[in-house]
Design a protein around this motif. Structure first.
Motif, PDB file in Angstrom:
ATOM      1  N   ALA A  16       0.834  -1.213   0.000  1.00  0.00           N
ATOM      2  CA  ALA A  16       0.000   0.000   0.000  1.00  0.00           C
ATOM      3  C   ALA A  16       0.864   1.257   0.000  1.00  0.00           C
ATOM      4  O   ALA A  16       0.602   2.205  -0.765  1.00  0.00           O
ATOM      5  CB  ALA A  16      -0.933  -0.007   1.211  1.00  0.00           C
ATOM      6  N   LEU A  17       1.898   1.271   0.834  1.00  0.00           N
ATOM      7  CA  LEU A  17       2.794   2.441   0.902  1.00  0.00           C
ATOM      8  C   LEU A  17       3.552   2.643  -0.407  1.00  0.00           C
ATOM      9  O   LEU A  17       3.651   3.766  -0.919  1.00  0.00           O
ATOM     10  CB  LEU A  17       3.778   2.286   2.066  1.00  0.00           C
ATOM     11  CG  LEU A  17       3.199   2.458   3.473  1.00  0.00           C
ATOM     12  CD1 LEU A  17       4.224   2.044   4.530  1.00  0.00           C
ATOM     13  CD2 LEU A  17       2.764   3.902   3.706  1.00  0.00           C
ATOM     14  N   LEU A  18       4.073   1.551  -0.961  1.00  0.00           N
ATOM     15  CA  LEU A  18       4.821   1.648  -2.224  1.00  0.00           C
ATOM     16  C   LEU A  18       3.898   2.047  -3.379  1.00  0.00           C
ATOM     17  O   LEU A  18       4.314   2.771  -4.286  1.00  0.00           O
ATOM     18  CB  LEU A  18       5.534   0.330  -2.520  1.00  0.00           C
ATOM     19  CG  LEU A  18       6.743   0.031  -1.630  1.00  0.00           C
ATOM     20  CD1 LEU A  18       7.241  -1.404  -1.847  1.00  0.00           C
ATOM     21  CD2 LEU A  18       7.879   1.021  -1.880  1.00  0.00           C
ATOM     22  N   THR A  19       2.653   1.597  -3.341  1.00  0.00           N
ATOM     23  CA  THR A  19       1.685   2.011  -4.366  1.00  0.00           C
ATOM     24  C   THR A  19       1.440   3.510  -4.290  1.00  0.00           C
ATOM     25  O   THR A  19       1.396   4.202  -5.318  1.00  0.00           O
ATOM     26  CB  THR A  19       0.352   1.248  -4.197  1.00  0.00           C
ATOM     27  OG1 THR A  19       0.589  -0.157  -4.347  1.00  0.00           O
ATOM     28  CG2 THR A  19      -0.680   1.703  -5.222  1.00  0.00           C
ATOM     29  N   ALA A  20       1.300   4.021  -3.081  1.00  0.00           N
ATOM     30  CA  ALA A  20       1.084   5.462  -2.898  1.00  0.00           C
ATOM     31  C   ALA A  20       2.261   6.261  -3.453  1.00  0.00           C
ATOM     32  O   ALA A  20       2.073   7.275  -4.143  1.00  0.00           O
ATOM     33  CB  ALA A  20       0.871   5.773  -1.417  1.00  0.00           C
ATOM     34  N   VAL A  21       3.474   5.800  -3.168  1.00  0.00           N
ATOM     35  CA  VAL A  21       4.676   6.472  -3.694  1.00  0.00           C
ATOM     36  C   VAL A  21       4.692   6.405  -5.221  1.00  0.00           C
ATOM     37  O   VAL A  21       4.999   7.384  -5.905  1.00  0.00           O
ATOM     38  CB  VAL A  21       5.956   5.848  -3.101  1.00  0.00           C
ATOM     39  CG1 VAL A  21       7.200   6.424  -3.767  1.00  0.00           C
ATOM     40  CG2 VAL A  21       6.018   6.059  -1.596  1.00  0.00           C
ATOM     41  N   ALA A  22       4.346   5.236  -5.767  1.00  0.00           N
ATOM     42  CA  ALA A  22       4.336   5.047  -7.225  1.00  0.00           C
ATOM     43  C   ALA A  22       3.329   5.979  -7.897  1.00  0.00           C
ATOM     44  O   ALA A  22       3.610   6.541  -8.962  1.00  0.00           O
ATOM     45  CB  ALA A  22       4.016   3.589  -7.559  1.00  0.00           C
ATOM     46  N   VAL A  23       2.158   6.153  -7.279  1.00  0.00           N
ATOM     47  CA  VAL A  23       1.133   7.048  -7.833  1.00  0.00           C
ATOM     48  C   VAL A  23       1.667   8.477  -7.908  1.00  0.00           C
ATOM     49  O   VAL A  23       1.516   9.163  -8.926  1.00  0.00           O
ATOM     50  CB  VAL A  23      -0.162   6.989  -6.988  1.00  0.00           C
ATOM     51  CG1 VAL A  23      -1.129   8.105  -7.376  1.00  0.00           C
ATOM     52  CG2 VAL A  23      -0.836   5.635  -7.144  1.00  0.00           C
ATOM     53  N   VAL A  24       2.306   8.920  -6.830  1.00  0.00           N
ATOM     54  CA  VAL A  24       2.876  10.277  -6.813  1.00  0.00           C
ATOM     55  C   VAL A  24       3.960  10.415  -7.887  1.00  0.00           C
ATOM     56  O   VAL A  24       3.972  11.385  -8.657  1.00  0.00           O
ATOM     57  CB  VAL A  24       3.444  10.612  -5.412  1.00  0.00           C
ATOM     58  CG1 VAL A  24       4.213  11.929  -5.446  1.00  0.00           C
ATOM     59  CG2 VAL A  24       2.326  10.668  -4.383  1.00  0.00           C
ATOM     60  N   LEU A  25       4.845   9.434  -7.965  1.00  0.00           N
ATOM     61  CA  LEU A  25       5.941   9.496  -8.949  1.00  0.00           C
ATOM     62  C   LEU A  25       5.423   9.470 -10.384  1.00  0.00           C
ATOM     63  O   LEU A  25       6.038  10.062 -11.274  1.00  0.00           O
ATOM     64  CB  LEU A  25       6.912   8.333  -8.729  1.00  0.00           C
ATOM     65  CG  LEU A  25       7.785   8.398  -7.476  1.00  0.00           C
ATOM     66  CD1 LEU A  25       8.612   7.127  -7.327  1.00  0.00           C
ATOM     67  CD2 LEU A  25       8.699   9.619  -7.517  1.00  0.00           C
ATOM     68  N   GLN A  26       4.287   8.795 -10.612  1.00  0.00           N
ATOM     69  CA  GLN A  26       3.739   8.722 -11.972  1.00  0.00           C
ATOM     70  C   GLN A  26       3.274  10.095 -12.460  1.00  0.00           C
ATOM     71  O   GLN A  26       3.237  10.352 -13.658  1.00  0.00           O
ATOM     72  CB  GLN A  26       2.595   7.708 -12.019  1.00  0.00           C
ATOM     73  CG  GLN A  26       2.216   7.304 -13.441  1.00  0.00           C
ATOM     74  CD  GLN A  26       1.272   6.120 -13.473  1.00  0.00           C
ATOM     75  OE1 GLN A  26       0.638   5.778 -12.484  1.00  0.00           O
ATOM     76  NE2 GLN A  26       1.175   5.481 -14.619  1.00  0.00           N
ATOM     77  N   PHE A  27       2.916  10.969 -11.535  1.00  0.00           N
ATOM     78  CA  PHE A  27       2.468  12.312 -11.911  1.00  0.00           C
ATOM     79  C   PHE A  27       3.633  13.285 -12.108  1.00  0.00           C
ATOM     80  O   PHE A  27       3.443  14.373 -12.636  1.00  0.00           O
ATOM     81  CB  PHE A  27       1.489  12.859 -10.876  1.00  0.00           C
ATOM     82  CG  PHE A  27       0.113  12.290 -11.019  1.00  0.00           C
ATOM     83  CD1 PHE A  27      -0.723  12.703 -12.044  1.00  0.00           C
ATOM     84  CD2 PHE A  27      -0.349  11.314 -10.141  1.00  0.00           C
ATOM     85  CE1 PHE A  27      -1.998  12.163 -12.190  1.00  0.00           C
ATOM     86  CE2 PHE A  27      -1.621  10.776 -10.283  1.00  0.00           C
ATOM     87  CZ  PHE A  27      -2.446  11.201 -11.306  1.00  0.00           C
ATOM     88  N   ILE A  28       4.825  12.885 -11.687  1.00  0.00           N
ATOM     89  CA  ILE A  28       6.009  13.737 -11.880  1.00  0.00           C
ATOM     90  C   ILE A  28       6.686  13.296 -13.167  1.00  0.00           C
ATOM     91  O   ILE A  28       7.528  12.398 -13.183  1.00  0.00           O
ATOM     92  CB  ILE A  28       6.965  13.648 -10.671  1.00  0.00           C
ATOM     93  CG1 ILE A  28       6.226  14.015  -9.385  1.00  0.00           C
ATOM     94  CG2 ILE A  28       8.181  14.549 -10.885  1.00  0.00           C
ATOM     95  CD1 ILE A  28       7.017  13.741  -8.115  1.00  0.00           C
ATOM     96  N   SER A  44       8.026   5.964 -11.701  1.00  0.00           N
ATOM     97  CA  SER A  44       7.042   5.210 -10.922  1.00  0.00           C
ATOM     98  C   SER A  44       7.298   3.706 -10.932  1.00  0.00           C
ATOM     99  O   SER A  44       6.644   2.963 -10.190  1.00  0.00           O
ATOM    100  CB  SER A  44       5.626   5.503 -11.429  1.00  0.00           C
ATOM    101  OG  SER A  44       5.469   5.068 -12.773  1.00  0.00           O
ATOM    102  N   ASP A  45       8.257   3.236 -11.744  1.00  0.00           N
ATOM    103  CA  ASP A  45       8.622   1.810 -11.709  1.00  0.00           C
ATOM    104  C   ASP A  45       9.523   1.489 -10.516  1.00  0.00           C
ATOM    105  O   ASP A  45       9.678   0.321 -10.157  1.00  0.00           O
ATOM    106  CB  ASP A  45       9.350   1.400 -13.000  1.00  0.00           C
ATOM    107  CG  ASP A  45       8.433   1.426 -14.216  1.00  0.00           C
ATOM    108  OD1 ASP A  45       7.216   1.232 -14.041  1.00  0.00           O
ATOM    109  OD2 ASP A  45       8.925   1.648 -15.331  1.00  0.00           O
ATOM    110  N   LEU A  46      10.092   2.514  -9.915  1.00  0.00           N
ATOM    111  CA  LEU A  46      10.998   2.314  -8.774  1.00  0.00           C
ATOM    112  C   LEU A  46      10.314   1.607  -7.598  1.00  0.00           C
ATOM    113  O   LEU A  46      10.836   0.603  -7.100  1.00  0.00           O
ATOM    114  CB  LEU A  46      11.598   3.656  -8.345  1.00  0.00           C
ATOM    115  CG  LEU A  46      12.512   3.674  -7.120  1.00  0.00           C
ATOM    116  CD1 LEU A  46      13.734   2.785  -7.326  1.00  0.00           C
ATOM    117  CD2 LEU A  46      12.955   5.101  -6.808  1.00  0.00           C
TER     118      LEU A  46
END
Length: 197
Positions: A16-28, A44-46
């Motif tokens: 859940a935490l990594l998904t949240a980070v991935a969502v944010v990174l996908q918008f950058i 967001s693949d990180l």
């Protein structure tokens, strides 16, 4: 709470935490001057890669799926960009995670990441040529000639979409994966204690 329940809870929380980070990174997203304007670089693949090492390959794929499902509601590509991102991200995380499962140490991280970059790059060619770009032509109404023209503005010698994908998209995909892999190698040591638990 027994040990198995604790492990499952910890994995769910981590995903859940990594998904949240991935969502944010996908918008950058970052525009790359040597790529057509519709292709953006994001990292967001990180979190998917880290998730594959920390929680297993299926967790990495799950993060890729959830990230794109969330992005689907806010994206502007009619789901086509999200489909591409999911397929390539899932291949990336799954490849790295499966290798790491067989070799759970820093060598596994390096080999898994390197192999995942190459596999993701190789898979990107047929996926884009046979699935993603035809969807852009038919669903989004982007003429093939217009998309080819965007590549030709950068490199006039490009004669076809297949050639454009081979010259531009495959190396771009591999480099994107390599950047995520390098970051993962550097954060692996701090994560190692977490992984061992």
């Amino acid at each position: 709470m027994n040990t198995n329940t604790k492990i499952k809870t910890k994995k769910l929380t981590t995903v859940a935490l990594l998904t949240a980070v991935a969502v944010v990174l996908q918008f950058i997203e970052i525009s790359i001057p040597i790529m057509p304007g519709f292709i953006k670089l994001d990292f967001s693949d990180l979190p998917e890669l880290i998730g594959a090492f920390v929680c297993g390959p299926i967790a990495g794929v799950t993060i890729a799926f959830l990230k794109n499902l969330i992005h689907l509601a806010l994206g502007s590509s009619g789901g086509i960009g999200e489909l591409s991102n999911f397929i390539l991200g899932a291949v990336f995380a799954l490849t790295a995670g499966l290798i790491y499962k067989k070799l759970p140490n820093i060598k596994g991280v390096i080999l898994g990441s390197a192999a995942a970059c190459l596999v993701m790059g190789a898979v990107s060619l047929p996926v884009n040529y046979f699935v993603i770009y035809p969807l852009y032509y038919s669903v989004m109404g982007f003429p093939q000639e217009a998309i080819l023209g965007m590549y030709q503005l950068i490199c006039p010698s490009i004669k076809s979409i297949a050639q454009a994908l081979l010259v531009f998209n495959v190396p771009f995909t591999i480099v994107k994966g390599l950047i995520c892999s390098i970051v993962t190698v550097f954060v692996y040591k701090p994560l190692q204690k977490f992984i061992s638990k």
